[in-house]
Design an enzyme around this catalytic site. Structure first.
Site: not given
Ligand code: PBG
Length: 319
Positions: A186, A240
């Site tokens: 991520k 991601k």
């Molecule tokens: C954190 C989380 C995020 C997203 C999914 N889980 C946000 C982040 O890391 O700031 C982002 C998903 C998206 O942008 O669609 N719980």
């Protein structure tokens, strides 16, 4: 003939719809930066999930927006927390025909907006997330979500050791068949902006998540994270965001034998919607092209706010 020889198929059965449920509201609220996405009430969430199931969508992932946030993010593991309450209702409604996933993190629930517990005052330049104290909280969230009916928990906080800690907590609570979808690779992306609107999350002091999410200059680091998660018990791994990271998806797919998921994130969705609303691109053409490209790169599963659109389009009912 092109259909006959096409190398890549996109199917509604491979999509997961991300959904937001907000505590303490009596009417669903639109999210301005995510056209078509709502902060649901418990009732509107149930209706949405029933409709998605009828359209052939097989999986949803839930995000909660609590009424009260605190330092620990305790709404995330409270049995009466919004996601746990929603999971119990959805299990009763559609548990036999829908895979219920829960995002496992605390950023929606913490007053400071970080994905873990802090080791000092929020906003202070020397304060950082306490990795190991956070693992203990993640274990409690996993058990609360599984108790409430989650079949898959999806840790998204990028803490080191999170998959192992969650697997151990689930197993010792008797949830050995609850699966873990790990947000393994991520990136600290600029594409999560609209999501943070959807969950009313802002980092106190204007900080970022670069101390725990990945640096977008790095590809090999993603493989370290993926292999670590699999060795700790991840059942599926995720990359991601998706489109700027197709190289990572392809590399992960080639390197592992577990299912690979990719998250087409909020910013990716918002860009399509905004450009299409201006008449600059053709929404359906670009949306289909992007989801297919993510599959072509190697994703088995795609988490996408386009799930409903795609299911309707596939059913011949799009717009
Ligand atoms: C954190 C989380 C995020 C997203 C999914 N889980 C946000 C982040 O890391 O700031 C982002 C998903 C998206 O942008 O669609 N719980």
């Amino acid at each position: 003939m092109r259909d006959l020889v096409a190398e890549t198929q996109l199917d509604v059965r491979q999509l997961v719809a991300p959904l937001f449920v907000r505590e303490g509201i009596d009417q669903a609220q639109p999210v301005a930066s995510l056209p078509g996405v709502m902060q649901h009430t418990r009732a509107s969430l149930r209706e949405e999930v029933r409709q998605l199931a009828d359209l052939g969508v097989r999986a949803v992932i839930l995000f909660g927006v609590p009424e009260v946030k605190d330092d620990l993010g305790s709404g995330a593991f409270d049995p009466q927390g919004i996601v746990q309450v929603a999971l119990r209702e959805l299990s009763a409604d559609v548990g036999d025909r829908m895979v219920l996933m829960a995002d496992l993190c605390v950023d929606e629930y913490t007053s400071h907006g970080h994905c873990g517990v802090l080791d000092g005052p929020a906003g202070h330049p020397h304060t950082s997330v306490d990795n190991d104290a956070t693992l203990e909280i993640y274990g409690r969230i996993a058990v609360a979500q599984a108790d409430a009916g989650a079949q898959v928990v999806a840790p998204s906080g990028m803490m080191d050791g999170q998959v192992g800690a969650i697997r151990a907590a689930l197993d010792s609570a008797g949830h050995s068949s609850t699966a873990i979808l790990a947000y393994s690779a991520k990136y600290a992306s600029g594409l999560y902006g609209p999501f943070r609107d959807a969950v009313d999350c802002a980092i106190v002091g204007g900080g970022d998540r670069k101390s725990y999410q990945q640096d977008w200059r790095n590809a090999r680091e993603a493989m370290v994270e993926v292999h670590a998660d699999i060795s700790q018990g991840a059942d599926m791994v995720m990359v991601k965001p998706a489109l700027s990271y197709l190289d990572i998806i392809a590399a992960v797919k080639a390197a592992v034998d577990v299912p690979v998921a990719a998250y087409h994130v909020s910013g990716e969705y918002a860009m399509i919607k905004a450009a299409a609303a201006n008449g600059w691109i053709d929404h359906d053409a670009v949306a289909g092209e992007q989801l297919t490209a993510i599959r072509r790169a190697g994703a088995d599963v795609i988490l996408t706010y386009l799930a409903r659109w795609y299911a309707q389009a596939a059913a011949g009912k799009a717009r």
